[in-house]
Design an enzyme around this catalytic site. Structure first.
Site, PDB file in Angstrom:
ATOM      1  N   GLN A 138     -41.557  -1.494   9.681  1.00 35.43           N
ATOM      2  CA  GLN A 138     -40.452  -1.257  10.869  1.00 35.43           C
ATOM      3  C   GLN A 138     -40.292  -0.023  11.350  1.00 35.43           C
ATOM      4  O   GLN A 138     -39.674   0.320  12.484  1.00 35.43           O
ATOM      5  CB  GLN A 138     -39.097  -1.659  10.244  1.00 35.43           C
ATOM      6  CG  GLN A 138     -38.348  -0.915   9.580  1.00 35.43           C
ATOM      7  CD  GLN A 138     -36.967  -1.692   8.776  1.00 35.43           C
ATOM      8  OE1 GLN A 138     -36.845  -2.300   8.050  1.00 35.43           O
ATOM      9  NE2 GLN A 138     -35.895  -0.947   9.298  1.00 35.43           N
ATOM     10  N   CYS A 144     -34.600  -4.480  10.854  1.00 36.09           N
ATOM     11  CA  CYS A 144     -35.129  -5.174   9.546  1.00 36.09           C
ATOM     12  C   CYS A 144     -34.776  -6.738   9.997  1.00 36.09           C
ATOM     13  O   CYS A 144     -35.258  -7.471   9.321  1.00 36.09           O
ATOM     14  CB  CYS A 144     -34.593  -4.862   8.578  1.00 36.09           C
ATOM     15  SG  CYS A 144     -32.625  -4.955   8.686  1.00 36.09           S
ATOM     16  N   HIS A 279     -29.430  -4.537   4.936  1.00 38.49           N
ATOM     17  CA  HIS A 279     -30.475  -4.502   5.263  1.00 38.49           C
ATOM     18  C   HIS A 279     -31.185  -6.109   5.028  1.00 38.49           C
ATOM     19  O   HIS A 279     -30.601  -6.653   4.170  1.00 38.49           O
ATOM     20  CB  HIS A 279     -31.596  -3.648   4.186  1.00 38.49           C
ATOM     21  CG  HIS A 279     -32.958  -3.606   4.239  1.00 38.49           C
ATOM     22  ND1 HIS A 279     -33.197  -2.989   5.587  1.00 38.49           N
ATOM     23  CD2 HIS A 279     -34.006  -3.775   3.614  1.00 38.49           C
ATOM     24  CE1 HIS A 279     -34.673  -3.138   5.642  1.00 38.49           C
ATOM     25  NE2 HIS A 279     -35.093  -3.510   4.273  1.00 38.49           N
ATOM     26  N   ASN A 310     -40.555  -6.962   1.986  1.00 37.40           N
ATOM     27  CA  ASN A 310     -39.646  -5.911   2.738  1.00 37.40           C
ATOM     28  C   ASN A 310     -40.573  -5.442   3.915  1.00 37.40           C
ATOM     29  O   ASN A 310     -41.617  -5.968   4.083  1.00 37.40           O
ATOM     30  CB  ASN A 310     -39.446  -4.727   1.770  1.00 37.40           C
ATOM     31  CG  ASN A 310     -38.231  -3.907   2.554  1.00 37.40           C
ATOM     32  OD1 ASN A 310     -37.747  -3.832   3.316  1.00 37.40           O
ATOM     33  ND2 ASN A 310     -37.802  -2.785   1.503  1.00 37.40           N
TER      34      ASN A 310
END
Ligand SMILES: *[C@@H]1O[C@H](CO)[C@@H](O)[C@H](O)[C@H]1NC(C)=O
Ligand SMILES: *[C@@H]1O[C@H](CO)[C@@H](O)[C@H](O)[C@H]1NC(C)=O
Length: 348
Positions: A138, A144, A279, A310
């Site tokens: 990102q 996110c 997040h 992630n």
């Protein structure tokens, strides 16, 4: 010719510099991560931040308590405040430090008790089934929420249609007017945008820039994949999250603001963290550690975990993933870092 005193001063400085093993380590780290600083003062400041982080890492790892490790990874020259400001993005304004707690949803009283979960496989890894695109990054943008939603859509599409199509986060960042691009958003807003727009175009057609841009409206009707809806998993029920994750990758929100997330270096993550969601990430499987299979001391066997994708690049954590303890505390319904508080998934 330089005056002798000046020469001595230079010589002394150089000797001192060489004597600082942390500077050498820092310069190797800079090389590894391709990091350059604008001027010597900035480099000095970053060295001091790096030094404190390395001390933190070494202290944590020497305690060897949770079984997971910290590392002087690519975030090791950031203070935790800088890291929080740059790398999160769940919920609008999350960059200002505001965090989102769970909406006051009534959890069904019988969730996880009345229903039997013994029909579910003991472990699932959607990566092995081709339902997970390579780890993305990102950058310094609080997007996110877009990465989490896109990973869940990519997974659902591959499971339904047998094809992995990497989709555009930038289209969401630029065109989803409900969210605020790099200043944050919710996965549910991303799913709603995709439904209304009748799809999302490919990563290749609308590549990621890591900053807010003008919506490229001609691309809005060049959708490659669409969804018909999305569902929320029962709030704060790890068993229901398990059922959802056994069927497809699931978007979840967590507290990833702590230094233990920033410097996570591998192993089954056990916290500390809170349920203050900040997040968005994606659960792409679950399992249990097998313990020491290669005789190197290995992991404690029988630790249950979630496999979480992630969006901080493949250099972070376990090739971009984190394994998070599952059923961390008996009776703690939110799950570790609030992972079970607000999960959702798209319906094709
Ligand atoms: C996409 O939308 C544009 C207008 O924004 C229109 O001119 C074009 O014909 C549309 N293309 C398709 C394939 O629907
Ligand atoms: C899912 O939960 C969010 C947050 O509570 C809510 O805004 C949204 O309307 C819910 N969506 C569905 C499909 O239930």
């Amino acid at each position: 010719m330089a005056r002798p005193s000046l020469l001595i001063a230079i010589w002394v400085c150089a000797a001192v510099a060489r004597a600082d093993p942390m500077l050498e380590r820092f310069e190797r780290w800079m090389g590894r991560h391709g990091r350059l600083y604008a001027h010597a003062g900035e480099k000095q400041r970053r060295l001091e931040v790096y030094r404190r982080n390395v001390e933190l890492v070494e202290q944590f790892n020497s305690m060897n308590n949770g079984g997971y490790k910290l590392a002087d990874n690519k975030f090791a020259d950031l203070t935790n405040e800088e890291f929080r400001a740059k790398m999160l993005g769940f919920g609008p304004h999350s960059r200002t430090g505001h965090t989102t707690t769970a909406p006051s949803t009534m959890a069904c009283a019988d969730s996880g008790l009345a229903e039997d979960y013994s029909d579910l496989p003991k472990s699932v890894d959607w990566r092995e089934k081709g339902a997970v695109a390579p780890v993305k990054n990102q950058g310094e943008c609080g997007s996110c929420w877009a990465f989490s939603a896109v990973a869940a859509i990519e997974g659902a599409n591959q499971i339904k249609n047998g094809k992995m199509v990497s989709l555009s986060e930038q289209e969401l960042v630029d065109c989803d007017t409900e969210a605020v691009g790099c200043a944050g958003g919710y996965m549910s807003w991303a799913f709603e945008f995709v439904m209304k727009n009748r799809g999302l175009t490919t990563e290749g057609n609308y590549p990621y820039l890591g900053m807010n841009g003008n919506c490229q409206t001609p691309k809005l009707n060049e959708s490659a994949v669409t969804i018909s809806g999305y569902r929320n998993v029962t709030a704060s029920s790890e068993p229901d999250l398990l059922r959802a994750a056994a069927a497809q990758p699931v978007s979840v929100a967590v507290d990833a603001g702590g230094f233990v997330w920033q410097l996570y270096g591998g192993g089954v993550f056990t916290g500390p963290c809170t349920s203050e969601l900040n997040h968005g990430v994606t659960v792409v499987g679950y399992g249990e550690t097998q313990g020491d299979t290669d005789g190197d001391g290995g992991e404690t066997p029988g630790q249950k975990y979630w496999v979480v994708k992630n969006s901080w690049g493949p250099e972070w954590g376990e090739a971009g993933y984190i394994r998070m303890q599952r059923q961390a505390v008996a009776g703690a319904a939110d799950g570790l870092c609030g992972i079970a508080v607000l999960p959702s998934y798209p319906v094709m």
